[in-house]
Design a protein around this motif. Structure first.
Motif, PDB file in Angstrom:
ATOM      1  N   VAL A   1      -2.643  -7.723  68.711  1.00 20.32           N
ATOM      2  CA  VAL A   1      -3.014  -6.408  68.184  1.00 20.32           C
ATOM      3  C   VAL A   1      -2.306  -6.264  66.842  1.00 20.32           C
ATOM      4  O   VAL A   1      -1.212  -6.819  66.664  1.00 20.32           O
ATOM      5  CB  VAL A   1      -2.537  -5.286  69.155  1.00 20.32           C
ATOM      6  N   HIS A   2      -2.870  -5.513  65.926  1.00 17.10           N
ATOM      7  CA  HIS A   2      -2.237  -5.381  64.611  1.00 17.10           C
ATOM      8  C   HIS A   2      -0.836  -4.772  64.741  1.00 17.10           C
ATOM      9  O   HIS A   2      -0.636  -3.817  65.491  1.00 17.10           O
ATOM     10  CB  HIS A   2      -3.097  -4.514  63.687  1.00 17.10           C
TER      11      HIS A   2
ATOM     12  N   LEU B   1       3.754  -0.953  66.202  1.00 14.74           N
ATOM     13  CA  LEU B   1       4.886  -0.181  65.696  1.00 14.74           C
ATOM     14  C   LEU B   1       4.637   1.317  65.811  1.00 14.74           C
ATOM     15  O   LEU B   1       5.521   2.071  66.236  1.00 14.74           O
ATOM     16  CB  LEU B   1       5.194  -0.568  64.247  1.00 14.74           C
ATOM     17  N   GLY B   2       3.446   1.760  65.452  1.00 12.59           N
ATOM     18  CA  GLY B   2       3.139   3.191  65.532  1.00 12.59           C
ATOM     19  C   GLY B   2       3.198   3.721  66.947  1.00 12.59           C
ATOM     20  O   GLY B   2       3.748   4.808  67.201  1.00 12.59           O
TER      21      GLY B   2
ATOM     22  N   LEU C   1       4.864   7.756  59.199  1.00 12.43           N
ATOM     23  CA  LEU C   1       4.896   6.814  58.075  1.00 12.43           C
ATOM     24  C   LEU C   1       4.112   5.546  58.409  1.00 12.43           C
ATOM     25  O   LEU C   1       3.351   5.038  57.586  1.00 12.43           O
ATOM     26  CB  LEU C   1       6.349   6.476  57.737  1.00 12.43           C
ATOM     27  N   THR C   2       4.275   5.062  59.628  1.00  3.44           N
ATOM     28  CA  THR C   2       3.582   3.842  60.045  1.00  3.44           C
ATOM     29  C   THR C   2       2.074   4.038  60.072  1.00  3.44           C
ATOM     30  O   THR C   2       1.319   3.194  59.574  1.00  3.44           O
ATOM     31  CB  THR C   2       4.078   3.391  61.435  1.00  3.44           C
ATOM     32  N   PHE C   3       1.625   5.154  60.639  1.00  2.90           N
ATOM     33  CA  PHE C   3       0.186   5.381  60.769  1.00  2.90           C
ATOM     34  C   PHE C   3      -0.482   5.783  59.456  1.00  2.90           C
ATOM     35  O   PHE C   3      -1.712   5.807  59.382  1.00  2.90           O
ATOM     36  CB  PHE C   3      -0.090   6.430  61.845  1.00  2.90           C
ATOM     37  N   THR C   4       0.312   6.092  58.433  1.00  3.11           N
ATOM     38  CA  THR C   4      -0.275   6.461  57.133  1.00  3.11           C
ATOM     39  C   THR C   4       0.031   5.409  56.072  1.00  3.11           C
ATOM     40  O   THR C   4      -0.797   4.562  55.779  1.00  3.11           O
ATOM     41  CB  THR C   4       0.224   7.849  56.695  1.00  3.11           C
TER      42      THR C   4
ATOM     43  N   VAL D   1       2.169   2.735  55.904  1.00  5.23           N
ATOM     44  CA  VAL D   1       2.229   1.323  56.283  1.00  5.23           C
ATOM     45  C   VAL D   1       0.827   0.807  56.610  1.00  5.23           C
ATOM     46  O   VAL D   1       0.454  -0.305  56.217  1.00  5.23           O
ATOM     47  CB  VAL D   1       3.208   1.097  57.460  1.00  5.23           C
ATOM     48  N   ARG D   2       0.026   1.620  57.298  1.00  4.39           N
ATOM     49  CA  ARG D   2      -1.354   1.199  57.604  1.00  4.39           C
ATOM     50  C   ARG D   2      -2.138   0.975  56.309  1.00  4.39           C
ATOM     51  O   ARG D   2      -2.865   0.002  56.174  1.00  4.39           O
ATOM     52  CB  ARG D   2      -2.057   2.235  58.476  1.00  4.39           C
ATOM     53  N   ARG D   3      -1.969   1.867  55.339  1.00  4.06           N
ATOM     54  CA  ARG D   3      -2.655   1.728  54.056  1.00  4.06           C
ATOM     55  C   ARG D   3      -2.216   0.458  53.338  1.00  4.06           C
ATOM     56  O   ARG D   3      -3.039  -0.281  52.794  1.00  4.06           O
ATOM     57  CB  ARG D   3      -2.405   2.982  53.200  1.00  4.06           C
ATOM     58  N   GLU D   4      -0.920   0.170  53.352  1.00  7.74           N
ATOM     59  CA  GLU D   4      -0.406  -1.044  52.709  1.00  7.74           C
ATOM     60  C   GLU D   4      -0.915  -2.298  53.408  1.00  7.74           C
ATOM     61  O   GLU D   4      -1.251  -3.284  52.771  1.00  7.74           O
ATOM     62  CB  GLU D   4       1.119  -1.046  52.698  1.00  7.74           C
ATOM     63  N   ALA D   5      -0.962  -2.244  54.734  1.00  9.66           N
ATOM     64  CA  ALA D   5      -1.411  -3.410  55.492  1.00  9.66           C
ATOM     65  C   ALA D   5      -2.912  -3.665  55.286  1.00  9.66           C
ATOM     66  O   ALA D   5      -3.358  -4.814  55.329  1.00  9.66           O
ATOM     67  CB  ALA D   5      -1.117  -3.214  56.976  1.00  9.66           C
TER      68      ALA D   5
END
Length: 178
Positions: free
Chosen positions: A57-58, A63-64, A167-170, A172-176
């Motif tokens: 899974v991603h 993490l989120g 932060l992870t769901f916004t 970090v997800r955008r960066e990934a």
């Protein structure tokens, strides 16, 4: 009022859980230490599980979700409900999700860092993790020293986990995805 254990009794600043268990639940030092050992072993195993999950899974999702569950477990712990079963569920749950989250962070490094900088970024993340293990006990000790209770320290842990989940769901997800 029960005083927090000194550094020699609690294994240095990183292991604050025995101090908490002794103060909040009136456990013997040996019992609190054994329960802490279980927490640490579970967190280590969960780190491996978190890495394994990230192969399927991603890592952003792992993490989120881990951070979101940490919010719930820290909030549960803040109520200082009876140790059996609620406190045990809260602390073992925290061990599992914090360990899995650590595994996810390292999986994210492999995905987000440029290939020629993975080693340096991993070192930086490891150093940040070391500070992350050092700073919360200082906060918990300061809060206990001021308020005579750990509740607000656990509330702050829940709020920090909430911030990490957001932060992870916004970001970090955008960066990934980018």
């Amino acid at each position: 009022m029960v005083e927090p254990l000194g550094d020699a009794e609690r294994g240095g600043p990183r292991l604050y859980l025995p101090t908490y268990l002794k103060s909040a639940y009136d456990l013997a030092v040996s019992d609190a230490s054994m329960r802490t050992a279980g927490f640490v072993v579970l967190a280590v195993v969960a780190r491996l599980v978190g890495g394994w999950l990230c192969d399927r899974v991603h890592p952003v999702d792992v993490l989120g979700i881990a951070c979101s569950l940490a919010v719930l477990f820290a909030a549960l712990a803040a109520f200082e409900l009876p140790l059996v079963p609620f406190g045990t569920i809260a602390f073992l749950g925290l061990a599992a999700v914090l360990g899995a989250g650590a595994g996810a962070v390292f999986a994210l490094v492999a995905k987000l860092a440029p290939p020629d900088e993975v080693g340096a970024v991993t070192g930086l993340v490891g150093a940040a993790g070391g500070l992350g293990g050092f700073f919360p006990p200082l906060v918990m000790g300061a809060i206990y020293g001021t308020a005579g209770d750990y509740t607000w320290g656990l509330v702050l842990l829940a709020l920090a986990a909430l911030g990490c989940a957001a932060l992870t769901f916004t970001v970090v997800r955008r960066e990934a995805a980018g």
